[in-house]
Design a protein around this motif. Structure first.
Motif, short mmCIF file in Angstrom:
data_model
loop_
_atom_site.label_atom_id
_atom_site.label_comp_id
_atom_site.label_asym_id
_atom_site.label_seq_id
_atom_site.Cartn_x
_atom_site.Cartn_y
_atom_site.Cartn_z
N SER A 155 -23.84 13.50 12.07
CA SER A 155 -23.60 12.00 11.78
C SER A 155 -22.36 11.75 12.38
CB SER A 155 -24.87 11.47 11.40
OG SER A 155 -24.03 11.70 10.17
N ILE A 156 -21.68 12.14 11.48
CA ILE A 156 -19.63 11.68 11.22
C ILE A 156 -19.06 12.03 12.80
CG2 ILE A 156 -17.85 11.28 9.59
CD1 ILE A 156 -20.07 11.82 7.40
N ASP A 157 -17.95 11.72 13.02
CA ASP A 157 -16.91 11.46 14.20
C ASP A 157 -16.36 12.29 13.39
OD1 ASP A 157 -14.65 11.14 15.46
OD2 ASP A 157 -15.37 10.07 16.61
N LEU A 158 -15.70 13.51 14.18
CA LEU A 158 -14.28 14.43 13.58
C LEU A 158 -13.62 13.84 13.54
CD1 LEU A 158 -15.27 17.39 15.46
CD2 LEU A 158 -16.52 16.63 13.25
N ASN A 159 -13.17 12.53 13.90
CA ASN A 159 -11.40 12.03 13.38
C ASN A 159 -11.58 11.22 11.96
OD1 ASN A 159 -10.71 12.81 16.63
ND2 ASN A 159 -11.73 11.10 17.16
N ILE A 160 -12.72 10.71 12.02
CA ILE A 160 -13.14 9.91 10.71
C ILE A 160 -13.35 11.54 9.86
CG2 ILE A 160 -14.57 8.99 9.01
CD1 ILE A 160 -15.63 7.13 11.87
N VAL A 161 -13.32 12.60 9.53
CA VAL A 161 -13.57 13.34 9.01
C VAL A 161 -12.44 13.45 8.41
CG1 VAL A 161 -14.72 15.69 8.94
CG2 VAL A 161 -15.84 14.25 9.84
N GLY A 162 -11.40 13.56 9.63
CA GLY A 162 -9.89 14.46 9.21
C GLY A 162 -8.72 13.24 9.43
N ALA A 163 -9.46 12.27 9.41
CA ALA A 163 -8.38 11.14 8.91
C ALA A 163 -7.15 11.23 8.01
CB ALA A 163 -9.12 10.11 9.62
N LYS A 164 -7.96 11.92 6.75
CA LYS A 164 -6.11 11.62 5.98
C LYS A 164 -6.70 13.01 6.16
CE LYS A 164 -9.24 8.05 3.77
NZ LYS A 164 -8.88 7.26 3.31
N THR A 165 -6.44 13.86 7.22
CA THR A 165 -5.11 15.28 6.59
C THR A 165 -4.37 14.98 8.39
OG1 THR A 165 -6.78 16.05 8.17
CG2 THR A 165 -7.35 16.58 6.97
N SER A 166 -3.69 16.42 8.26
CA SER A 166 -2.41 15.97 9.13
C SER A 166 -3.20 17.27 10.05
CB SER A 166 -1.22 16.00 8.84
OG SER A 166 -1.06 17.42 8.28
N SER A 167 -4.34 17.64 10.00
CA SER A 167 -4.70 18.82 10.68
C SER A 167 -6.24 18.16 11.68
CB SER A 167 -5.69 19.51 9.65
OG SER A 167 -4.60 20.02 8.38
N GLN A 168 -6.13 17.75 12.07
CA GLN A 168 -6.87 16.98 12.85
C GLN A 168 -7.26 18.56 14.34
OE1 GLN A 168 -4.22 14.87 12.40
NE2 GLN A 168 -5.04 12.99 11.74
N ASP A 169 -6.60 18.27 14.73
CA ASP A 169 -6.32 19.05 15.40
C ASP A 169 -7.06 21.04 15.45
OD1 ASP A 169 -3.96 20.36 13.72
OD2 ASP A 169 -3.04 21.63 15.88
N ARG A 170 -7.24 21.45 14.12
CA ARG A 170 -8.10 22.94 13.62
C ARG A 170 -8.86 21.90 13.47
NH1 ARG A 170 -5.61 25.37 8.66
NH2 ARG A 170 -5.23 23.17 7.76
N ILE A 171 -9.18 21.34 13.23
CA ILE A 171 -10.86 19.80 12.85
C ILE A 171 -12.13 20.25 13.15
CG2 ILE A 171 -12.41 18.32 11.87
CD1 ILE A 171 -10.18 17.47 10.14
N VAL A 172 -13.35 20.96 13.49
CA VAL A 172 -14.17 21.32 14.69
C VAL A 172 -15.72 21.06 13.93
CG1 VAL A 172 -13.12 22.17 16.05
CG2 VAL A 172 -14.64 23.26 14.12
N GLY A 173 -16.21 20.76 14.62
CA GLY A 173 -18.06 20.09 14.52
C GLY A 173 -18.67 21.85 14.56
N ALA A 174 -19.63 22.04 13.71
CA ALA A 174 -20.31 23.32 13.68
C ALA A 174 -21.78 23.07 13.60
CB ALA A 174 -19.47 24.76 12.82
N HIS A 175 -22.42 22.55 14.21
CA HIS A 175 -23.92 22.08 13.32
C HIS A 175 -24.76 23.55 13.13
CE1 HIS A 175 -26.92 19.27 11.90
NE2 HIS A 175 -27.19 19.41 13.21
N PHE A 176 -25.22 23.31 13.02
CA PHE A 176 -26.27 24.23 12.32
C PHE A 176 -27.64 23.89 11.71
CE2 PHE A 176 -22.25 27.03 11.41
CZ PHE A 176 -22.52 27.71 11.75
N PHE A 177 -28.52 24.00 12.13
CA PHE A 177 -29.63 23.46 12.05
C PHE A 177 -31.22 24.29 11.78
CE2 PHE A 177 -29.08 22.65 16.44
CZ PHE A 177 -30.04 23.10 17.39
N ARG A 178 -31.49 24.25 11.30
CA ARG A 178 -33.61 25.29 11.59
C ARG A 178 -33.92 25.24 12.11
NH1 ARG A 178 -33.61 26.59 5.18
NH2 ARG A 178 -33.83 28.60 4.98
#
Length: 130
Positions: free
Chosen positions: A107-130
């Motif tokens: 539910s959280i935008d990847l740009n927001i997850v990586g906002a406090k890093t300088s690594s936005q280009d290597r942050i990806v979503g990998a959603h797992f569920f059962r």
């Protein structure tokens, strides 16, 4: 969620470094993974030898420095923006520059997850569920 992801990976012959915040949670996670694997043995879906091999591919740690040689990290904490941002900030300090930094968020935008890093280009979503 992290224990399920780790179980799936070790059963696929992928080494896993399971990082937790304290020894209590780490032991709980490892016991859950062991129970997942032993459950497959009990159901006849996995041999004891393959279970032992899978479990040998799991290493539990308490410090981010133990992630210094990994190729991919899959973060699976609760859906809390500031917590995820703090984790990714720590990960980028210790993980190699080629390391993929994945979040299991749904539910959280990847740009927001990586906002406090300088690594936005290597942050990806990998959603797992059962």
């Amino acid at each position: 969620m992290g224990s399920g992801i780790a179980t799936a990976l070790i059963l696929s012959n992928i080494y896993v470094v399971l990082k937790e915040i304290n020894n209590e949670y780490l032991l709980k996670g490892i016991k859950t993974i062991e129970a997942n694997v032993q459950g497959l043995v009990s159901k006849g879906k996995l041999t004891a030898d393959k279970a032992d091999k899978a479990l040998s591919m799991l290493k539990g740690v308490l410090d981010y420095s133990d992630l210094k040689d990994v190729d991919m990290v899959i973060e699976a904490v609760i859906e809390n923006v500031s917590l995820k941002q703090a984790i990714f900030s720590e990960l980028e300090k210790v993980c190699p520059s080629h390391c993929i930094l994945a979040t299991n968020t749904s539910s959280i935008d990847l740009n927001i997850v990586g906002a406090k890093t300088s690594s936005q280009d290597r942050i990806v979503g990998a959603h797992f569920f059962r």
